[in-house]
Write an enzyme that holds these catalytic residues in place. Sequence first.
Site, mmCIF file in Angstrom:
data_model
loop_
_atom_site.group_PDB
_atom_site.id
_atom_site.type_symbol
_atom_site.label_atom_id
_atom_site.label_comp_id
_atom_site.label_asym_id
_atom_site.label_seq_id
_atom_site.Cartn_x
_atom_site.Cartn_y
_atom_site.Cartn_z
ATOM 1 N N GLU A 86 -7.214 -9.540 9.049
ATOM 2 C CA GLU A 86 -8.286 -8.976 9.871
ATOM 3 C C GLU A 86 -9.600 -8.855 9.111
ATOM 4 O O GLU A 86 -10.671 -9.147 9.649
ATOM 5 C CB GLU A 86 -7.859 -7.606 10.413
ATOM 6 C CG GLU A 86 -6.870 -7.658 11.557
ATOM 7 C CD GLU A 86 -5.442 -7.938 11.111
ATOM 8 O OE1 GLU A 86 -4.576 -8.204 11.963
ATOM 9 O OE2 GLU A 86 -5.195 -7.893 9.892
ATOM 10 N N HIS A 155 1.162 1.385 15.722
ATOM 11 C CA HIS A 155 0.644 0.495 16.761
ATOM 12 C C HIS A 155 0.174 1.266 17.989
ATOM 13 O O HIS A 155 -0.032 0.668 19.042
ATOM 14 C CB HIS A 155 1.731 -0.492 17.209
ATOM 15 C CG HIS A 155 2.186 -1.437 16.143
ATOM 16 N ND1 HIS A 155 2.976 -1.030 15.098
ATOM 17 C CD2 HIS A 155 1.957 -2.761 15.971
ATOM 18 C CE1 HIS A 155 3.235 -2.078 14.322
ATOM 19 N NE2 HIS A 155 2.615 -3.130 14.815
#
Length: 358
Positions: A86, A155
């Site tokens: 990322e 998450h």
Amino acid sequence: MYFLTPLRNTLLSNILRICQRKEYRYVTKMSVRDALNAALDEELARDEKVFILGEEVAQYDGAYKVTKGLWKKYGDKRLIDTPITEGGFCGIAIGAALAGLKPICEFMTFNFSMQAIDRIINGAAKNLYMSAGKYNVPIVFRGPNGNAKGLAAQHSQCFGAWYMGCPGLKVMSPTTCEDYRGCLKAAIRDPDPVIVLESEVLYNFTFPVSDEAMDKDFLIPIGKAKIEKPGNHITLTSHGQATVYTLQAAEILAEEGIEAEVINLRSLRPLDWDTIFTSVSKTHKLMTVELGWPTCGVGSEIVATIMENPVFFQLDAPAIRCTGIDVPMPYAENIEYECTPKDHHIAEFAKKVCGINI
């Protein structure tokens, strides 16, 4: 009864019933996934500077199939699969924006945006200010935000409050298909970095869509909320997935004679204070609803700002927050279900604000 089984069908039927009232003119229905896909397709076709990059966005059609078919249509230069890094592809996207392109950077989940937080804040959000207005960063960061089902703590965090606290960013949290189409298109065309917080749970939800929203130039102005349900007894503000539960809670309250006004915030930074203040002046009661944590949350900002403005004197009861529980999200589905407010939680809180004993 878990979120994606019987409850999902109940939520969907209630939303459709609310949206199909006679004051709306809807011509079609589509899923949130398809609304996003169509918006991306139209913006890619409209402006050749727009491109999408992220993990599995191209040949795999996207981890959630939001970008399905776009790689075959636009090719390798417009949809770019990246490694699982990322910080790396976010930095590339910001560099491309500085060079005059308009990247759409997809995070497989916004929880993973923490790997790129330095780039987002120091590389994108602050750049226009630090360059004295010389270099803007026209970039969109998008992907699923918050909890889904059984994804556990790493998450499941809602980043609405995190990103709305940073100057230089604009933050949107849509709910319906019209929201997703209009908010995403506005974000792509905006000259500044915009965070679009989506909901994995809502990707499969189907909403009615109006003629107006199907237009390729349909935009929802950043900073403009929507009154989803008018009411006179209490104002309920919400955003994203939580708006679904808030609308259902409003239906429960209506059965008991409480007409709640539901505000779908859509934009978290900037917030639509005019709509919020006007509603509070009408209902004289306020409750904020969100799925994120209570400390320093979206509701905290709304309640604090109400306290600091003359509209405070319009309140007949203390403004309160209905939020998620202040713990990392559990993995077990039955515990996860109780960690974020659902329709019955919201209704119970609202009754207390309205002075009704439960």
